[in-house]
Design an enzyme around this catalytic site. Structure first.
Site, mmCIF file in Angstrom:
data_model
loop_
_atom_site.group_PDB
_atom_site.id
_atom_site.type_symbol
_atom_site.label_atom_id
_atom_site.label_comp_id
_atom_site.label_asym_id
_atom_site.label_seq_id
_atom_site.Cartn_x
_atom_site.Cartn_y
_atom_site.Cartn_z
ATOM 1 N N LYS A 189 -13.936 -8.125 -9.113
ATOM 2 C CA LYS A 189 -13.055 -8.962 -9.936
ATOM 3 C C LYS A 189 -12.414 -10.048 -9.062
ATOM 4 O O LYS A 189 -12.286 -11.199 -9.484
ATOM 5 C CB LYS A 189 -11.975 -8.092 -10.586
ATOM 6 C CG LYS A 189 -11.254 -8.808 -11.708
ATOM 7 C CD LYS A 189 -10.344 -7.848 -12.466
ATOM 8 C CE LYS A 189 -9.611 -8.602 -13.558
ATOM 9 N NZ LYS A 189 -8.596 -7.772 -14.212
ATOM 10 N N ASP A 190 -12.027 -9.673 -7.846
ATOM 11 C CA ASP A 190 -11.450 -10.653 -6.929
ATOM 12 C C ASP A 190 -12.486 -11.696 -6.520
ATOM 13 O O ASP A 190 -12.170 -12.872 -6.377
ATOM 14 C CB ASP A 190 -10.877 -9.957 -5.681
ATOM 15 C CG ASP A 190 -9.475 -9.392 -5.918
ATOM 16 O OD1 ASP A 190 -8.970 -8.657 -5.041
ATOM 17 O OD2 ASP A 190 -8.896 -9.691 -6.977
ATOM 18 N N GLU B 176 6.120 -33.830 -0.803
ATOM 19 C CA GLU B 176 4.936 -33.358 -1.503
ATOM 20 C C GLU B 176 5.376 -32.581 -2.742
ATOM 21 O O GLU B 176 6.478 -32.007 -2.779
ATOM 22 C CB GLU B 176 4.103 -32.451 -0.579
ATOM 23 C CG GLU B 176 3.354 -33.230 0.496
ATOM 24 C CD GLU B 176 2.106 -33.914 -0.059
ATOM 25 O OE1 GLU B 176 2.226 -35.070 -0.503
ATOM 26 O OE2 GLU B 176 1.025 -33.317 -0.030
ATOM 27 N N HIS C 246 0.815 -1.213 0.000
ATOM 28 C CA HIS C 246 0.000 0.000 0.000
ATOM 29 C C HIS C 246 0.847 1.260 0.000
ATOM 30 O O HIS C 246 0.354 2.337 -0.323
ATOM 31 C CB HIS C 246 -0.974 -0.030 1.182
ATOM 32 C CG HIS C 246 -2.175 -0.881 0.907
ATOM 33 N ND1 HIS C 246 -3.450 -0.502 1.239
ATOM 34 C CD2 HIS C 246 -2.303 -2.076 0.288
ATOM 35 C CE1 HIS C 246 -4.317 -1.442 0.861
ATOM 36 N NE2 HIS C 246 -3.635 -2.404 0.283
ATOM 37 N N SER D 262 0.122 -0.937 -6.235
ATOM 38 C CA SER D 262 0.435 -2.100 -7.070
ATOM 39 C C SER D 262 1.220 -1.710 -8.310
ATOM 40 O O SER D 262 1.061 -0.605 -8.844
ATOM 41 C CB SER D 262 -0.861 -2.780 -7.521
ATOM 42 O OG SER D 262 -1.566 -3.290 -6.428
#
Lengths: 418, 183, 261
Positions: free
Chosen positions: A241-242, A285, A213, A217
């Site tokens: 959108k998220d 894994e 922040h 971005s």
């Protein structure tokens, strides 16, 4: 101090004393976000949501799990059979771990492609690498808890690696074990650590978001935000959108959880741990496979190629160093990459090398699942070499010399132009 | 109709459509969230192995007249006494007005010779004595709680002392003349 | 963008291929794929088959193998009534809890009691050492999770049970071992457990080796995954719900972003 005039008296009363509503408005509603973000930017929020799901399912699993070598395996089976929705919690937690790594790996590669690690986001990137390390530690101790064959032997192999530390190595391993082999003290403390580390991750995520922040971005063009024309408020554009991305992700995640819950797992772990029987193949894994390949890649006579050089460093030690280095090295990417252009969109050579690097990581993953012998070992060595060659030689060299394509004037220009 | 009016009407329609879509999406999401929350809540309810022990079956044939046994049901002690005729009569003869917690003996047993109770004193939770021979039975020949001196009669009713209620009777069924299922 | 997706898909396939090929040296022959009523998104149990499978397990396999995660009360899930389940439980002798005098043995023998619904299905041996002693040093593994604990799952278990054959010439058999091409290393300590008509099925089905292998394997699918039907049923509902909801979210997303372009 509250910026907005809150109409609701309760909200106003709280916000005056603890400006949580103002903070939410500032950080998640009004927050200016580049208008041109593509779907590769969804993966950060997805990872955050999976972290919450892992903690929630984990807490409820912990209500029924017993961290004792004689009881652990059976307690997990009890969860699967007798606890209401226990099978769902267990499978959601198990597949959630795989999902978490898929999302984070994509998130990392997004950062590499678009230069999101470059100034002024170096710390954001480094905190991200710390999150990855904490995730790997959490997953490692977590996998031991069901006390299956792979749980036990994976723990044995990896804890034994710490014996390479000069002088203190064996003492460190004994200290980690709490005994002379992986046994009850080990299991018990791994349970404690497995419960603790996700909250450490939570704290790191908070720092990660704070750093994000600060300078906002990155975006697909790599061009800085220059003004209001370049951004849109986070809400409603990126919240919806998220949410849509979350829906798509849940279909993928729950598809596996309900219909192929053991796809990512290893059948051998449905056999209770037996210290006297080593499985035919000890495989970690899938999300650890590339690092496992690097670990096993070093030839025995690493430094002693002519037969008379002193063995300065054992193959085992070199393998451990390289394995950790492969992750730590990522922290230096902001300085290894000396390009003035961020996004690989405008760096053709870098883009080409990126795809090779990505393919190399997949090759390493494949090799990690195979026995370390024959052709596969050679392939693994080449792939390991390339991994370090890419980061240490190619990136510094190419980034400072390549011809870049012209970068758009601004984010808004790139949007209106297209 | 003029173009401006048509457009305005068009926008208003769009807005209603968008509102409906938004409201229905929010509703469906809320339903989804509630459905997702349920497993987390239900997982804390008693699990199948706990429910499997939710009822206990007991064979009473080994208990002789005048004898009592203590069984366990849902983690609680169950007092079962095979009462003698004298004990049954004494229980029946008590006047309701004399009882702190009025209950007839008939209301507390299904078959008179068999008294089945939860052996937890209704005062503060101790286990009253009187199950084994040699243990004090109190002034009413039933049970005596040593913690604070509550006396229970041959029907398990509180007669003297601080306990407010009679010893509780659990739900039970006679599966045959000699077997009961508690719970 | 397309290049990314193709690379990612190719790589994912590569890795999953690689991961499933761990059984390199010494792996058994690939078991043939069979159809099971439980497979696919709409998979279900065939309870008649499960009851036959339980019969094969209890009459043949239980001599050496335990299923130590299964309780007698679980048998109502495969179609037995409450009364039938209690009868099955009571027919088994379970080591009794210490009596009032604290004794567990009488005249040197363990005191037993009839089984109850809340008991685990009786194990053939009291401990691993006893199991080994009775089986020439080999430990018959617990079968509850066998279908999940082996690559190839149910296909493998069935192939193993029905796939015993004579050792080909040139193969030297170890003492007491039997030849089975599906077992990693091809030699295992368990002799062929199933023989034609080895079990007289309660429902009258002809007990061929293949039938018994299929039934007991189906039973073992249930012991490994008793939640299978619930899981798949819930999965269909969840996925349908999510597809609808995601569609709606996409529509809202498009609406909200429309005024930007």
């Amino acid at each position: 101090m509250s910026d907005a005039a809150w109409k609701n008296p309760v909200v106003k009363w709280i916000d005056y004393r603890l400006p949580i509503f103002t903070m939410m408005k500032h950080s998640a509603i009004d927050y200016p976000t580049p208008r041109n973000l593509n779907y590769w930017w969804n993966f950060g929020s997805l990872a955050g949501i999976v972290l919450v799901i892992m903690i929630a399912t984990g807490i409820f699993l912990a209500m029924n799990y017993t961290p004792h070598v004689n009881l652990a395996f059976d307690s997990v089976e009890r969860i699967m059979r007798d606890v209401n929705y226990g099978w769902l919690l267990r499978y959601a937690h198990m597949n959630g771990a795989s999902m978490f790594f898929i999302l984070v790996y994509i998130h990392i590669f997004r950062g590499m492609y678009y230069g999101s690690y470059k100034a002024p986001r170096e710390l954001l990137w480094i905190i991200g690498v710390m999150i990855l390390l904490a995730m790997m530690a959490t997953a490692f101790v977590g996998y031991v808890l069901p006390w299956g064959q792979m749980s036990f032997w994976g723990a044995t192999v990896i804890t034994n690696l710490f014996s390479v530390v000069p002088f203190f190595g064996d003492a460190i391993v004994q200290w980690l074990w709490g005994g002379f082999s992986v046994d009850n003290p080990t299991l018990n403390r791994f349970f404690s650590l497995h419960y603790l580390l996700p909250f450490v991750i939570f704290g790191l995520v908070f720092l990660h978001l704070w750093a994000l922040h600060t300078h906002k971005s990155n975006n697909p063009t790599g061009v800085d935000i220059q003004g209001d024309k370049d951004t849109i408020p986070f809400h409603p554009y990126y919240t919806i959108k998220d949410l849509f991305g979350l829906g798509v992700f849940f279909i993928f995640y729950l598809g596996f959880t309900f219909f192929a819950p053991n796809f990512f797992g290893e059948p051998e772990n449905y056999i209770q741990a037996d210290p006297l029987v080593t499985p035919a193949a000890i495989v970690p894994e899938w999300y650890f496979l590339p690092f496992y390949a690097i670990l096993r890649a070093v030839p025995d006579n690493f430094v002693d190629v002519y037969g008379w050089l002193p063995v300065l460093i054992e193959a085992k030690t070199a393998g451990v160093i390289l394995m950790f280095a492969s992750i730590i090295l990522l922290c230096f990417l902001p300085w290894l990459d000396g390009s003035k252009v961020r996004s690989a969109k405008y760096r053709p050579t870098t883009m080409f090398l990126f795809w090779i690097f990505l393919a190399d990581c997949f090759v390493l993953g494949y090799v990690g699942a195979q026995p370390a012998e024959g052709t596969m070992l050679t392939v693994g060595r080449i792939a390991t070499f390339w991994y370090f060659f890419h980061l240490l030689i190619l990136v510094p060299w190419v980034s400072r010399r390549e011809t870049t394509k012209p970068v758009p004037e601004s984010i808004s220009a790139s949007v209106t132009g297209s | 109709m003029s173009d401006a009016a048509t457009t305005h009407q068009g926008h208003a329609d769009d807005e209603t459509k968008r509102d409906f879509l938004l409201v229905s999406t929010v509703t469906v999401s809320a339903v989804g969230a509630a459905l997702a929350a349920w497993p987390f809540i239900d997982t804390m309810n008693p699990s199948k192995d706990v429910l499997a022990l939710a009822s206990t079956e007991l064979n009473l044939s080994a208990i002789e007249e005048g004898q009592a046994i203590t069984a366990v049901w849902r983690g609680k002690p169950i007092y079962i006494r095979h009462r003698t005729a004298a004990e049954i009569d004494a229980a029946k003869d008590v006047k309701l007005a004399d009882l702190k917690d009025p209950e007839t003996d008939a209301d507390r047993v299904q078959k008179a010779p068999w008294l089945v109770m939860i052996g937890i004193c209704t005062h503060l939770g101790c286990l009253p004595q009187g199950q084994r021979s040699g243990e004090p039975k109190g002034e009413f020949n039933g049970w005596f709680c040593p913690c604070h001196g509550s006396h229970y009669d041959t029907s398990g009713r509180i007669r003297k002392g601080p306990a407010p209620k009679n010893l509780a009777v659990p739900p039970y069924t006679f599966l045959s003349d000699t077997t009961i299922r508690i719970g | 963008m397309k290049k990314t997706l193709i690379t990612a898909l190719a790589a994912a396939l590569l890795v999953s291929f690689g991961v499933s090929n761990v059984m390199a040296a010494g792996a058994g022959k690939e078991p043939p794929k069979r159809t099971w009523t439980t497979q696919g998104p709409f998979g279900k149990f065939d309870r008649a088959q499960l009851k036959r499978g339980w019969q094969v397990y209890s009459e043949v396999c239980a001599a050496c193998h335990s299923i130590n995660q299964i309780y007698y009360r679980n048998l109502v899930e495969i179609g037995f009534s409450d009364a039938e389940m209690k009868e099955i439980a009571a027919a088994a002798e379970i080591p009794a809890e210490p009596n009032e005098d604290g004794e567990t043995h009488k005249d040197g023998e363990r005191i037993m009691r009839p089984g109850k619904p809340f008991d685990k299905v009786k194990t053939p041996f009291p401990n691993d050492n006893a199991a080994r002693a009775a089986n020439g040093g080999a430990l018959p593994p617990d079968l509850t999770l066998m279908v999940k604990a082996r690559h190839g799952g149910a296909d493998y278990v069935h192939a193993l049970l029905a796939g015993y054959s004579n050792a080909p010439s040139g193969v030297e058999m170890q003492d007491g071992m039997s030849y089975n091409e599906y077992f990693p290393g091809a030699q295992l300590a368990m002799a062929a457990p199933l023989a034609e008509d080895g079990v007289e099925y309660a429902d009258g089905t002809k007990a061929t080796v293949s039938q018994m292998a299929e039934d007991v394997t189906a039973f073992l699918i249930w012991t490994a995954e008793p939640e299978l039907e619930d899981r798949k049923r819930m999965g269909i509902k969840v996925l349908l719900f999510l597809i609808v909801l995601t569609g709606m979210l996409y529509a809202v997303k498009r609406k909200i972003w429309a005024d930007l372009h």
